[in-house]
Design a protein around this motif. Sequence first.
Motif, PDB file in Angstrom:
ATOM      1  N   ILE A  18     114.793  18.811  97.751  1.00  0.00           N
ATOM      2  CA  ILE A  18     115.822  19.735  97.276  1.00  0.00           C
ATOM      3  C   ILE A  18     116.767  19.014  96.320  1.00  0.00           C
ATOM      4  CG2 ILE A  18     117.849  21.091  97.980  1.00  0.00           C
ATOM      5  CD1 ILE A  18     116.239  21.707 100.611  1.00  0.00           C
ATOM      6  N   ALA A  19     117.196  17.825  96.695  1.00  0.00           N
ATOM      7  CA  ALA A  19     118.113  17.058  95.839  1.00  0.00           C
ATOM      8  C   ALA A  19     117.457  16.724  94.508  1.00  0.00           C
ATOM      9  CB  ALA A  19     118.555  15.780  96.548  1.00  0.00           C
ATOM     10  N   PHE A  20     116.195  16.306  94.527  1.00  0.00           N
ATOM     11  CA  PHE A  20     115.498  15.947  93.297  1.00  0.00           C
ATOM     12  C   PHE A  20     115.437  17.131  92.335  1.00  0.00           C
ATOM     13  CE2 PHE A  20     111.544  15.672  90.828  1.00  0.00           C
ATOM     14  CZ  PHE A  20     111.794  14.505  90.124  1.00  0.00           C
ATOM     15  N   GLY A  50     116.710  12.909  85.316  1.00  0.00           N
ATOM     16  CA  GLY A  50     117.888  13.538  85.918  1.00  0.00           C
ATOM     17  C   GLY A  50     117.724  13.649  87.430  1.00  0.00           C
ATOM     18  N   GLY A  51     116.534  14.031  87.877  1.00  0.00           N
ATOM     19  CA  GLY A  51     116.259  14.121  89.308  1.00  0.00           C
ATOM     20  C   GLY A  51     116.201  12.763  89.981  1.00  0.00           C
ATOM     21  N   ILE A  52     115.644  11.783  89.269  1.00  0.00           N
ATOM     22  CA  ILE A  52     115.585  10.427  89.831  1.00  0.00           C
ATOM     23  C   ILE A  52     116.993   9.869  90.015  1.00  0.00           C
ATOM     24  CG2 ILE A  52     114.864   8.041  89.363  1.00  0.00           C
ATOM     25  CD1 ILE A  52     112.374   9.337  87.946  1.00  0.00           C
ATOM     26  N   LEU A  53     117.826  10.052  88.987  1.00  0.00           N
ATOM     27  CA  LEU A  53     119.220   9.607  89.110  1.00  0.00           C
ATOM     28  C   LEU A  53     119.945  10.429  90.165  1.00  0.00           C
ATOM     29  CD1 LEU A  53     120.659   7.291  87.447  1.00  0.00           C
ATOM     30  CD2 LEU A  53     118.527   8.022  86.484  1.00  0.00           C
ATOM     31  N   GLY A  54     119.526  11.691  90.349  1.00  0.00           N
ATOM     32  CA  GLY A  54     120.108  12.518  91.390  1.00  0.00           C
ATOM     33  C   GLY A  54     119.821  11.974  92.781  1.00  0.00           C
ATOM     34  N   TYR A  81     121.453   1.884  84.669  1.00  0.00           N
ATOM     35  CA  TYR A  81     120.350   2.709  84.169  1.00  0.00           C
ATOM     36  C   TYR A  81     120.822   4.021  83.550  1.00  0.00           C
ATOM     37  CZ  TYR A  81     117.076  -0.499  86.307  1.00  0.00           C
ATOM     38  OH  TYR A  81     116.360  -1.611  86.629  1.00  0.00           O
ATOM     39  N   ALA A  82     121.818   4.641  84.150  1.00  0.00           N
ATOM     40  CA  ALA A  82     122.246   5.962  83.686  1.00  0.00           C
ATOM     41  C   ALA A  82     123.160   5.885  82.486  1.00  0.00           C
ATOM     42  CB  ALA A  82     122.950   6.713  84.811  1.00  0.00           C
ATOM     43  N   VAL A  83     123.928   4.842  82.390  1.00  0.00           N
ATOM     44  CA  VAL A  83     124.948   4.818  81.350  1.00  0.00           C
ATOM     45  C   VAL A  83     124.687   3.700  80.340  1.00  0.00           C
ATOM     46  CG1 VAL A  83     127.418   4.683  80.896  1.00  0.00           C
ATOM     47  CG2 VAL A  83     126.621   5.802  82.968  1.00  0.00           C
ATOM     48  N   LEU A  84     124.793   2.476  80.772  1.00  0.00           N
ATOM     49  CA  LEU A  84     124.726   1.357  79.833  1.00  0.00           C
ATOM     50  C   LEU A  84     123.397   1.298  79.088  1.00  0.00           C
ATOM     51  CD1 LEU A  84     126.499  -1.413  81.940  1.00  0.00           C
ATOM     52  CD2 LEU A  84     127.480   0.072  80.186  1.00  0.00           C
ATOM     53  N   PHE A  85     122.287   1.356  79.816  1.00  0.00           N
ATOM     54  CA  PHE A  85     120.975   1.274  79.188  1.00  0.00           C
ATOM     55  C   PHE A  85     120.761   2.446  78.238  1.00  0.00           C
ATOM     56  CE2 PHE A  85     116.392   2.280  79.176  1.00  0.00           C
ATOM     57  CZ  PHE A  85     115.918   1.094  78.604  1.00  0.00           C
ATOM     58  N   LYS A  97     115.126   8.207  72.162  1.00  0.00           N
ATOM     59  CA  LYS A  97     116.442   8.723  72.524  1.00  0.00           C
ATOM     60  C   LYS A  97     116.466   9.002  74.018  1.00  0.00           C
ATOM     61  CE  LYS A  97     118.145   8.528  68.486  1.00  0.00           C
ATOM     62  NZ  LYS A  97     118.967   7.377  68.203  1.00  0.00           N
ATOM     63  N   ILE A  98     117.504   8.539  74.675  1.00  0.00           N
ATOM     64  CA  ILE A  98     117.689   8.720  76.106  1.00  0.00           C
ATOM     65  C   ILE A  98     118.646   9.899  76.314  1.00  0.00           C
ATOM     66  CG2 ILE A  98     118.519   7.639  78.242  1.00  0.00           C
ATOM     67  CD1 ILE A  98     116.067   6.231  77.087  1.00  0.00           C
ATOM     68  N   ASN A  99     118.309  10.778  77.240  1.00  0.00           N
ATOM     69  CA  ASN A  99     119.144  11.939  77.528  1.00  0.00           C
ATOM     70  C   ASN A  99     120.228  11.543  78.519  1.00  0.00           C
ATOM     71  OD1 ASN A  99     120.262  14.387  78.206  1.00  0.00           O
ATOM     72  ND2 ASN A  99     118.314  15.469  78.258  1.00  0.00           N
ATOM     73  N   ASN A 100     121.316  10.986  78.005  1.00  0.00           N
ATOM     74  CA  ASN A 100     122.405  10.516  78.859  1.00  0.00           C
ATOM     75  C   ASN A 100     123.059  11.646  79.639  1.00  0.00           C
ATOM     76  OD1 ASN A 100     122.293   7.714  78.194  1.00  0.00           O
ATOM     77  ND2 ASN A 100     123.150   8.232  76.204  1.00  0.00           N
ATOM     78  N   ALA A 101     123.154  12.827  79.046  1.00  0.00           N
ATOM     79  CA  ALA A 101     123.767  13.956  79.751  1.00  0.00           C
ATOM     80  C   ALA A 101     122.969  14.302  81.008  1.00  0.00           C
ATOM     81  CB  ALA A 101     123.861  15.161  78.828  1.00  0.00           C
ATOM     82  N   ALA A 102     121.647  14.300  80.908  1.00  0.00           N
ATOM     83  CA  ALA A 102     120.807  14.591  82.080  1.00  0.00           C
ATOM     84  C   ALA A 102     120.981  13.510  83.143  1.00  0.00           C
ATOM     85  CB  ALA A 102     119.346  14.710  81.677  1.00  0.00           C
ATOM     86  N   HIS A 103     121.059  12.267  82.720  1.00  0.00           N
ATOM     87  CA  HIS A 103     121.244  11.170  83.674  1.00  0.00           C
ATOM     88  C   HIS A 103     122.565  11.306  84.415  1.00  0.00           C
ATOM     89  CE1 HIS A 103     118.319   8.153  81.576  1.00  0.00           C
ATOM     90  NE2 HIS A 103     117.717   9.261  81.962  1.00  0.00           N
ATOM     91  N   ILE A 104     123.624  11.490  83.671  1.00  0.00           N
ATOM     92  CA  ILE A 104     124.952  11.558  84.285  1.00  0.00           C
ATOM     93  C   ILE A 104     125.091  12.823  85.124  1.00  0.00           C
ATOM     94  CG2 ILE A 104     127.426  11.725  83.781  1.00  0.00           C
ATOM     95  CD1 ILE A 104     126.815   9.876  81.320  1.00  0.00           C
ATOM     96  N   GLY A 105     124.592  13.954  84.621  1.00  0.00           N
ATOM     97  CA  GLY A 105     124.638  15.195  85.403  1.00  0.00           C
ATOM     98  C   GLY A 105     123.857  15.076  86.698  1.00  0.00           C
ATOM     99  N   GLY A 106     122.660  14.482  86.631  1.00  0.00           N
ATOM    100  CA  GLY A 106     121.862  14.280  87.834  1.00  0.00           C
ATOM    101  C   GLY A 106     122.543  13.350  88.817  1.00  0.00           C
ATOM    102  N   LEU A 107     123.071  12.257  88.312  1.00  0.00           N
ATOM    103  CA  LEU A 107     123.736  11.275  89.177  1.00  0.00           C
ATOM    104  C   LEU A 107     124.939  11.879  89.886  1.00  0.00           C
ATOM    105  CD1 LEU A 107     123.969   8.308  90.141  1.00  0.00           C
ATOM    106  CD2 LEU A 107     125.400   7.897  88.130  1.00  0.00           C
TER     107      LEU A 107
END
Length: 157
Positions: A18-20, A50-54, A81-85, A97-107
């Motif tokens: 569910i979280a993923f 996004g799910g992995i960071l979630g 991984y979500a921000v700096l990289f 291109k890395i989707n930073n918004a998806a990473h941060i939103g998922g996290l």
Amino acid sequence: AGLAKSAEVLVGSSRTVIAFVLTGIVGNLATVGVHVVFGGSVGMSAGASGGILGVMGLLIGVLLRRGNPAWKNIAMNAVFYAVLFGFAVNSASTNIKINNAAHIGGLLSGIALGLLWYRREAIDSPLTRGFSGALFALSAVSVVLSLFSEDVFDLAG
């Protein structure tokens, strides 16, 4: 141990699924939100990051609320991984291109779920098993449907 296995021990397999899925959706919504606020078109974005960071956020939230200091190490990895990289890759002169918004939103949404589920036992109830199964099935259907969407892939050339 892997992220999913660690999460399963803390909150159960169904809640991990569910979280993923939910944090992946939130990551996609964050992507659209960033494009609406800052302008520009929403480009195609693929992946499960996004799910992995979630799931990483889920671990942080649970461990933080339980007072387990291991959350700090996971949080440091998540920030890397979500921000700096992601920002470093995007600032480089590459076509990647890395989707930073998806990473941060998922996290962030994962952290919220972890803070919510921190007291739960890692026992899956019939309700959570059914809900996670339905989310998984809907995710699979959406992937299949996206393969046939002309808006995603222009198969005609």
